[in-house]
Design an enzyme around this catalytic site. Sequence first.
Site, mmCIF file in Angstrom:
data_model
loop_
_atom_site.group_PDB
_atom_site.id
_atom_site.type_symbol
_atom_site.label_atom_id
_atom_site.label_comp_id
_atom_site.label_asym_id
_atom_site.label_seq_id
_atom_site.Cartn_x
_atom_site.Cartn_y
_atom_site.Cartn_z
ATOM 1 N N ARG A 112 0.846 -1.195 0.000
ATOM 2 C CA ARG A 112 0.000 0.000 0.000
ATOM 3 C C ARG A 112 0.881 1.244 0.000
ATOM 4 N NH1 ARG A 112 -2.402 0.212 6.238
ATOM 5 N NH2 ARG A 112 -0.390 0.286 7.244
ATOM 6 N N ASN A 150 -4.432 8.453 4.190
ATOM 7 C CA ASN A 150 -4.214 7.736 5.446
ATOM 8 C C ASN A 150 -2.753 7.801 5.829
ATOM 9 O OD1 ASN A 150 -5.420 5.848 7.519
ATOM 10 N ND2 ASN A 150 -3.697 4.599 6.836
ATOM 11 N N GLU A 151 -2.488 8.188 7.051
ATOM 12 C CA GLU A 151 -1.114 8.199 7.582
ATOM 13 C C GLU A 151 -0.094 8.608 6.520
ATOM 14 O OE1 GLU A 151 -0.182 4.582 9.657
ATOM 15 O OE2 GLU A 151 -1.249 5.266 11.413
ATOM 16 N N GLU A 310 -6.772 5.719 15.753
ATOM 17 C CA GLU A 310 -6.456 4.282 15.713
ATOM 18 C C GLU A 310 -5.627 3.915 16.929
ATOM 19 O OE1 GLU A 310 -4.258 2.763 12.413
ATOM 20 O OE2 GLU A 310 -5.367 3.938 10.956
ATOM 21 N N TRP A 318 3.350 -5.758 13.572
ATOM 22 C CA TRP A 318 4.448 -5.197 12.793
ATOM 23 C C TRP A 318 5.724 -4.940 13.587
ATOM 24 C CZ3 TRP A 318 4.687 -0.686 15.402
ATOM 25 C CH2 TRP A 318 3.495 -0.103 15.832
ATOM 26 N N PHE A 360 -3.044 -10.896 11.634
ATOM 27 C CA PHE A 360 -2.643 -11.131 13.023
ATOM 28 C C PHE A 360 -2.735 -9.870 13.879
ATOM 29 C CE2 PHE A 360 -0.693 -14.688 10.772
ATOM 30 C CZ PHE A 360 -1.209 -15.734 11.530
HETATM 31 C C1 GAL Z 1 -1.765 2.079 10.902
HETATM 32 C C2 GAL Z 1 -2.596 2.104 9.633
HETATM 33 C C3 GAL Z 1 -3.694 1.070 9.652
HETATM 34 C C4 GAL Z 1 -3.152 -0.251 10.133
HETATM 35 C C5 GAL Z 1 -2.535 -0.063 11.498
HETATM 36 C C6 GAL Z 1 -1.986 -1.335 12.095
HETATM 37 O O1 GAL Z 1 -0.495 2.573 10.661
HETATM 38 O O2 GAL Z 1 -3.172 3.373 9.429
HETATM 39 O O3 GAL Z 1 -4.229 0.941 8.359
HETATM 40 O O4 GAL Z 1 -2.208 -0.731 9.241
HETATM 41 O O5 GAL Z 1 -1.467 0.835 11.398
HETATM 42 O O6 GAL Z 1 -1.380 -1.119 13.338
#
Ligand code: GAL
Length: 695
Positions: A112, A150-151, A310, A318, A360
């Site tokens: 993405r 987004n971000e 979020e 990650w 996950f």
């Molecule tokens: C953010 C992102 C989300 C998702 C999330 C996972 O950085 O905007 O789409 O990937 O992290 O922690």
Amino acid sequence: MHALPTLPTLAYGGDYNPEQWPAEVWREDARLMREAGVNLVSLGIFSWAKLQPSADRFDFDWLDEVMGLLHDQGVAVNLATATASPPAWLVRAHPEMMPVTAEGAVLGHGSRQHYAPWSQAYRKHARVLVRAVAQRYATHPALVSWHINNELACHVHESFDPETIDLWRQWLEQRYADVATVNRTWNTAFWSQAYGSLDEIGAPRLGPTFLNPGMCLDWRRFCAEAFVDLVRMEAAILREVTPDIPLNTNFVGWHDLPLINHRAIAAEIDYISWDSYPDPAGGLEQIQANALCHDFMRSLKPGRPFILMEQGTGAVNWRAFNQPRSPGMTRALSHQALARGADGVMFFQWRQSRSGAEQFHSGMLPIQGRTLAGHEHRIWTLTKQLGDDLTRAKAVAGSTIHADVALLVDYESMWATSHGGKPTRVDVMNEVTRHHRPLWERNVAVDLRHPEDDLTGYRLVIAPAVQLLSDNAIDNLHAFVDRGGHLAFTPFTGIGDTTTCLREGGLPGRLTDVFGVAVEEWIAVAPTHRGRVKSETDADPGPLAWTHFAELIHATTARVLARFDGGNELTDSGLDGRPALTQNAHGRGQAWYLAAQFDRPSLDQIIAHLLDAADVRGVLDTPQGVEASLRQAEDSTTVGLRYLHLINHQADPVTIDLKHYRGEECLTDPPMMAGHTLELPPLGVAIIQLDPPVD
Ligand code: GAL
């Protein structure tokens, strides 16, 4: 003012990605959202390919249905412009839009955010998409906010493709008019870097050793401007089609600090939101860093609450290892956002993915189901509990935080400092965090402001390693002290102008005047060195120590509060006996100079001393790991109402003496008040609506 005037309550919900589920799941989702108290979702963030399956075809039917289902269940929509992940057909038609790394690798499709931020092809198609989405849903009753992209810059913050480099040259021409000015500004005479024409200028990619610092700073400005420009581009369309719908884009918080210019983007949008993912394995350090980020975000739009857009309910996917947060910790961190000025608590994502890159990653609705083996899933219990919490606490929405203290942060200066070739590695983010810590521990409200911002109303302003100060910033700080403010500088502050050129005389002339000191030399030392400092006055700040970096200064008019006094290894630095901490009366205010990177206990003492001098008090004394804050209502019907928010981040119960606060009503469940003390269980929270202050 509320973050979202059309949703004048606390927002609760998360990212909703229905395109990965069949339609029958959407109906269940909407019903369960209502059951959990969800009132807002961010919808369609990564839906470009589904909304526009080919260049000449849009498909809105599915989104119409989802919007309708949500609206029927009372769930409002923060609708994405869907520009964050370009579809495969666009990549195929315009391979030149793909980002190129400094090493020359072209990034591919299949993840993405795969577009060069300045790509004109990407922008042209993004505009078409934004307009189509905006027109389709302009009057939809569920729409309460636009979520731009987004971000920004989260994965790709620069690109070295040929189109971008051409635009870089145009940008330089606009900024400097001619190559002679570029040469002068970057001092290209040094190391034989002089350019004969703008066409000779490339981008600062990789070099045998340090690249030109002025060039690197301009490149960073140019790259960051791409994101301001992208927001402006989308905002122009959205404001034209739906002038009354508030705009936002979600920031990544600390992580993107060196990459984008939050302040410039904030000026283009209506409210701030950010995505918070502190490492649950990081202890109180992470909790404080998260508090700092909330403070930073809140300060981007003074007087208007932000939204925590979020966070994770449990584990992310990650990090090298992804320790899940416990539900208690997620609840405490959700309350931390409210306590520091948020009008909403949201998650990534509503329903956990079954497959795909984030399968996950936890969600509000766990993939295992709401119940299993006769037990309710602990995350579903949390999801419902938070819904309940936010409903109970809804009176808090729209209230704001008043801070007497500001920390100065300037991204451009930070970019310059991160360039190599310095006396030592000065980590500005770490310095900001270190100076925030004693304030956080004392429950002193603090804003993060830019050196050129209006500083009226603050009693104490601290500048942690702000290397570059513009002439306007210097005037601003000068005026702040003149008017009666307390200003504290730390090493490496104000030593350069906005081109990275050092100011001769150590500090800008007008600031030498304010501080009553002159900086003679920078003294970097080995990380093992611990330097000592001895107090000079009755107002003894106690034994002080420093590490890493100090400055050899002369006091002119300043009073010396403490002097360097040896250390474990440094024999001939010339520091011994020189001023380490000074105070200078200037105008109606005071200017304090910290000539060393003091260690944590020393900084704690010094900041306590500055707070006393500036007559600033914390909200409440609390045990370590317990956060307290005060929000004040500004709405005309609720003026005077204040909310005391307490959060116990620790694993032990605590008893808190509420001192002079008189609680009228406890907005959390269960109400845990007994007289003027409050019992908070491990990870417990309390919001107390206070009695109006007695005159
Ligand atoms: C953010 C992102 C989300 C998702 C999330 C996972 O950085 O905007 O789409 O990937 O992290 O922690």
